[in-house]
Design an enzyme around this catalytic site. Structure first.
Site, short mmCIF file in Angstrom:
data_model
loop_
_atom_site.label_atom_id
_atom_site.label_comp_id
_atom_site.label_asym_id
_atom_site.label_seq_id
_atom_site.Cartn_x
_atom_site.Cartn_y
_atom_site.Cartn_z
N GLY A 19 0.90 -1.20 0.02
CA GLY A 19 -0.05 -0.01 -0.12
C GLY A 19 0.83 1.21 0.06
O GLY A 19 0.34 2.15 0.77
N TYR A 41 -14.81 -0.81 9.79
CA TYR A 41 -13.35 -0.67 9.78
C TYR A 41 -12.84 -0.82 11.16
O TYR A 41 -11.77 -1.38 11.39
CB TYR A 41 -13.07 1.10 9.60
CG TYR A 41 -11.90 1.23 9.51
CD1 TYR A 41 -10.73 1.20 8.49
CD2 TYR A 41 -11.34 2.32 10.56
CE1 TYR A 41 -9.49 1.73 8.63
CE2 TYR A 41 -10.03 3.03 10.49
CZ TYR A 41 -9.16 2.57 9.80
OH TYR A 41 -7.87 3.15 9.49
N LYS A 60 -10.19 -3.59 12.62
CA LYS A 60 -8.75 -2.97 13.28
C LYS A 60 -8.65 -3.65 14.65
O LYS A 60 -7.69 -4.15 15.00
CB LYS A 60 -8.97 -1.60 13.58
CG LYS A 60 -8.57 -0.79 12.31
CD LYS A 60 -7.36 -0.95 11.51
CE LYS A 60 -6.94 -0.04 10.52
NZ LYS A 60 -5.89 -0.40 9.88
N GLY A 96 -0.21 5.15 -0.99
CA GLY A 96 -1.08 5.71 -0.17
C GLY A 96 -0.94 6.99 0.66
O GLY A 96 0.47 7.45 0.36
N GLN A 97 -1.54 7.53 1.46
CA GLN A 97 -1.39 8.86 2.29
C GLN A 97 -0.10 8.45 3.10
O GLN A 97 0.88 9.33 3.09
CB GLN A 97 -2.25 9.17 3.02
CG GLN A 97 -2.30 10.79 3.81
CD GLN A 97 -3.23 10.86 4.87
OE1 GLN A 97 -3.90 10.22 5.33
NE2 GLN A 97 -3.15 12.14 5.47
N ASP A 143 2.57 -1.75 -4.53
CA ASP A 143 1.11 -1.25 -4.34
C ASP A 143 0.36 -1.81 -5.41
O ASP A 143 0.81 -2.31 -6.46
CB ASP A 143 0.93 0.19 -4.37
CG ASP A 143 -0.38 0.89 -3.86
OD1 ASP A 143 -0.18 1.54 -2.79
OD2 ASP A 143 -1.46 0.67 -4.60
N ILE A 144 -1.09 -1.97 -5.31
CA ILE A 144 -1.87 -2.37 -6.51
C ILE A 144 -1.93 -1.47 -7.84
O ILE A 144 -2.15 -2.01 -8.82
CB ILE A 144 -3.33 -2.88 -6.03
CG1 ILE A 144 -4.14 -3.73 -6.82
CG2 ILE A 144 -4.15 -1.55 -5.80
CD1 ILE A 144 -5.36 -4.31 -6.28
N ARG A 145 -1.47 -0.26 -7.55
CA ARG A 145 -1.41 0.66 -8.58
C ARG A 145 -0.07 1.38 -8.62
O ARG A 145 0.30 1.61 -7.05
CB ARG A 145 -2.52 1.49 -8.44
CG ARG A 145 -2.56 2.64 -7.26
CD ARG A 145 -3.89 3.20 -6.62
NE ARG A 145 -3.53 3.56 -5.36
CZ ARG A 145 -3.53 4.82 -5.04
NH1 ARG A 145 -3.84 6.04 -5.98
NH2 ARG A 145 -3.27 5.19 -3.83
P1 NAD Z 1 -4.68 5.14 1.78
O1 NAD Z 1 -5.95 4.78 1.58
O2 NAD Z 1 -4.20 6.59 1.72
O3 NAD Z 1 -3.74 4.02 1.00
C1 NAD Z 1 -3.97 2.56 0.89
C2 NAD Z 1 -3.23 2.29 -0.22
O4 NAD Z 1 -3.34 0.80 -0.35
C3 NAD Z 1 -3.45 2.80 -1.63
O5 NAD Z 1 -2.27 3.15 -2.16
C4 NAD Z 1 -4.00 1.63 -2.34
O6 NAD Z 1 -3.79 1.59 -3.73
C5 NAD Z 1 -3.38 0.26 -1.62
N1 NAD Z 1 -4.16 -0.92 -2.00
C6 NAD Z 1 -5.67 -0.82 -1.85
N2 NAD Z 1 -6.05 -1.93 -2.04
C7 NAD Z 1 -4.98 -2.86 -2.27
C8 NAD Z 1 -4.69 -4.13 -2.79
N3 NAD Z 1 -5.59 -5.12 -2.84
N4 NAD Z 1 -3.28 -4.61 -2.64
C9 NAD Z 1 -2.26 -3.76 -2.40
N5 NAD Z 1 -2.41 -2.50 -2.18
C10 NAD Z 1 -3.64 -1.91 -2.16
O7 NAD Z 1 -4.37 4.61 3.41
P2 NAD Z 1 -3.27 5.39 4.35
O8 NAD Z 1 -3.90 6.46 4.88
O9 NAD Z 1 -2.00 5.36 3.79
O10 NAD Z 1 -3.44 4.20 5.66
C11 NAD Z 1 -2.60 3.10 5.60
C12 NAD Z 1 -2.80 2.55 6.87
O11 NAD Z 1 -2.87 3.10 8.19
C13 NAD Z 1 -4.20 1.45 7.02
O12 NAD Z 1 -3.97 0.52 7.73
C14 NAD Z 1 -5.23 2.72 7.93
O13 NAD Z 1 -6.07 1.97 8.31
C15 NAD Z 1 -4.07 3.30 8.78
N6 NAD Z 1 -4.31 4.50 9.12
C16 NAD Z 1 -4.51 5.55 8.47
C17 NAD Z 1 -4.68 6.75 8.99
C18 NAD Z 1 -4.69 8.16 8.28
O14 NAD Z 1 -5.23 8.92 8.86
N7 NAD Z 1 -4.29 8.06 7.14
C19 NAD Z 1 -5.02 6.76 10.31
C20 NAD Z 1 -5.10 5.59 11.28
C21 NAD Z 1 -4.89 4.49 10.62
#
Ligand code: NAD
Length: 315
Positions: free
Chosen positions: A8, A138, A142, A11-12, A34-36
């Site tokens: 992943g 969610y 978790k 992502g963010q 990542d998947i993309r």
């Molecule tokens: P995000 O949604 O920005 O990124 C998730 C990434 O996962 C994306 O790039 C997406 O393309 C990739 N993805 C989706 N499906 C996939 C698959 N089948 N195979 C491979 N990649 C795949 O999420 P984030 O904010 O970067 O969060 C990352 C982790 O941190 C998560 O577990 C989230 O629950 C946790 N988290 C985030 C926050 C926050 O504020 N951002 C807060 C608490 C916990």
């Protein structure tokens, strides 16, 4: 932690985590997957769907990984719209990543969230160990994930570590569909339009943290002496707690004409109301020295500065 594989990674969190870890450990020692592929960052990258356990295993083995950081997930608001997809990805992806880590003996990190709490959890100074009866898909994922990581440690001796992140605020990659995304959007709209319509209601407090503190926390926890870790997974983390009026007031200190009104989204508002107002992060402080550098006003100054440069650059 020398050869780190991240799922992943676009992502963010992942996109900035890859850059941070490459600075710390060297570009070639951090494999982004990542998947993309949306990143243009130089360095090792593989397209990987975390549902494909065999490919995950092969990629980790070929890379010679000693650490797995599992970030691929569906976040709270998106998970509520597609609960079964969330169940399959959030649980299936996690168990694949844990299994690959067990097979190859990797150190393991994955984030839990303030979403792992629910309406019956104490809302203020939420303890590290407390009632967890979340009412969202969610949150269910978790809590199960936290338990699964504990299980892999006690049952198989896997070096699992993790935190409960609050809402993360950043200026590089847009957030992926969480309930706290308003606290990122507000800065973009302040710079672009001078005003913001909040989907979270006045008076709704949630824990938040600026991305540089979140990334440092990951590095510090992974580097921590395991003998000092009592909890290992799901450490409560927070840097600040605010409600929409307070973040707007912080922006007004820099942009006095900034305006905000409300158009509350009942789905995300209900999720926000089921979460704590303020976590107690003392276990993270005591066990591995967690300390956030940014409070609300310091973060606001940095966010506005970075976004002004980014947006004027792209215009
Ligand atoms: P995000 O949604 O920005 O990124 C998730 C990434 O996962 C994306 O790039 C997406 O393309 C990739 N993805 C989706 N499906 C996939 C698959 N089948 N195979 C491979 N990649 C795949 O999420 P984030 O904010 O970067 O969060 C990352 C982790 O941190 C998560 O577990 C989230 O629950 C946790 N988290 C985030 C926050 C926050 O504020 N951002 C807060 C608490 C916990």
């Amino acid at each position: 932690m020398k050869k780190i594989m991240i799922t992943g990674a676009c992502g963010q969190i992942g996109s900035e985590l890859v850059a941070k870890l490459r600075d710390e450990y060297g570009t070639d020692n951090v494999l982004a997957t990542d998947i993309r592929k949306v990143s243009t960052q130089a360095g090792p990258f593989e397209v990987l769907d975390v549902m494909d356990a065999q490919r995950m295993h092969d990629i980790a083995k070929d890379f010679g990984a000693d650490t797995m950081m599992h970030m691929a997930a569906l976040l709270s608001a998106t998970a509520e719209a597609k609960p079964l997809v969330a169940w399959n990805l959030n649980m299936g992806g996690l168990v694949n990543a844990l299994e690959v880590s067990r097979e190859l003996g990797l150190q393991f990190f994955t984030p839990s969230s303030i979403g792992a709490f629910g309406p019956s959890t104490p809302k203020y100074n939420t303890p590290q160990d407390t009632l967890q009866r979340p009412t969202t898909m969610y949150g269910v994922n978790k809590v199960a994930g936290e338990l699964l990581c504990d299980y892999y440690h006690t049952r198989f001796g896997l070096d699992t570590r993790g935190v409960r992140f609050p809402g993360l605020i950043s200026n590089v990659t847009p957030p992926g569909g969480g309930t706290t995304d308003y606290a990122v959007d507000i800065y973009y709209k302040a710079v672009q339009e001078g005003k913001y319509t909040s989907y979270i209601a006045k008076g709704t407090y949630m824990d938040m943290m600026y991305m540089p503190d979140a990334l440092q926390a990951i590095v510090d926890l992974m580097e921590a002496n395991p003998e000092q870790l009592i909890h290992r997974n799901a450490f409560n983390l927070t840097a600040m707690s605010f409600e929409p009026e307070e973040i707007a007031a912080s922006i007004r200190k820099q942009m006095p004409n900034f305006k905000m009104d409300y158009d509350v989204d009942p789905v995300r508002q209900a999720i926000a109301e089921s979460w704590p107002d303020l976590l107690d992060a003392s276990a993270a402080k005591e066990e591995w020295g967690f300390k956030a550098q940014y409070d609300l006003d310091k973060m606001t100054i940095d966010m506005l500065d970075k976004l002004q440069k980014k947006i004027s650059h792209s215009a």
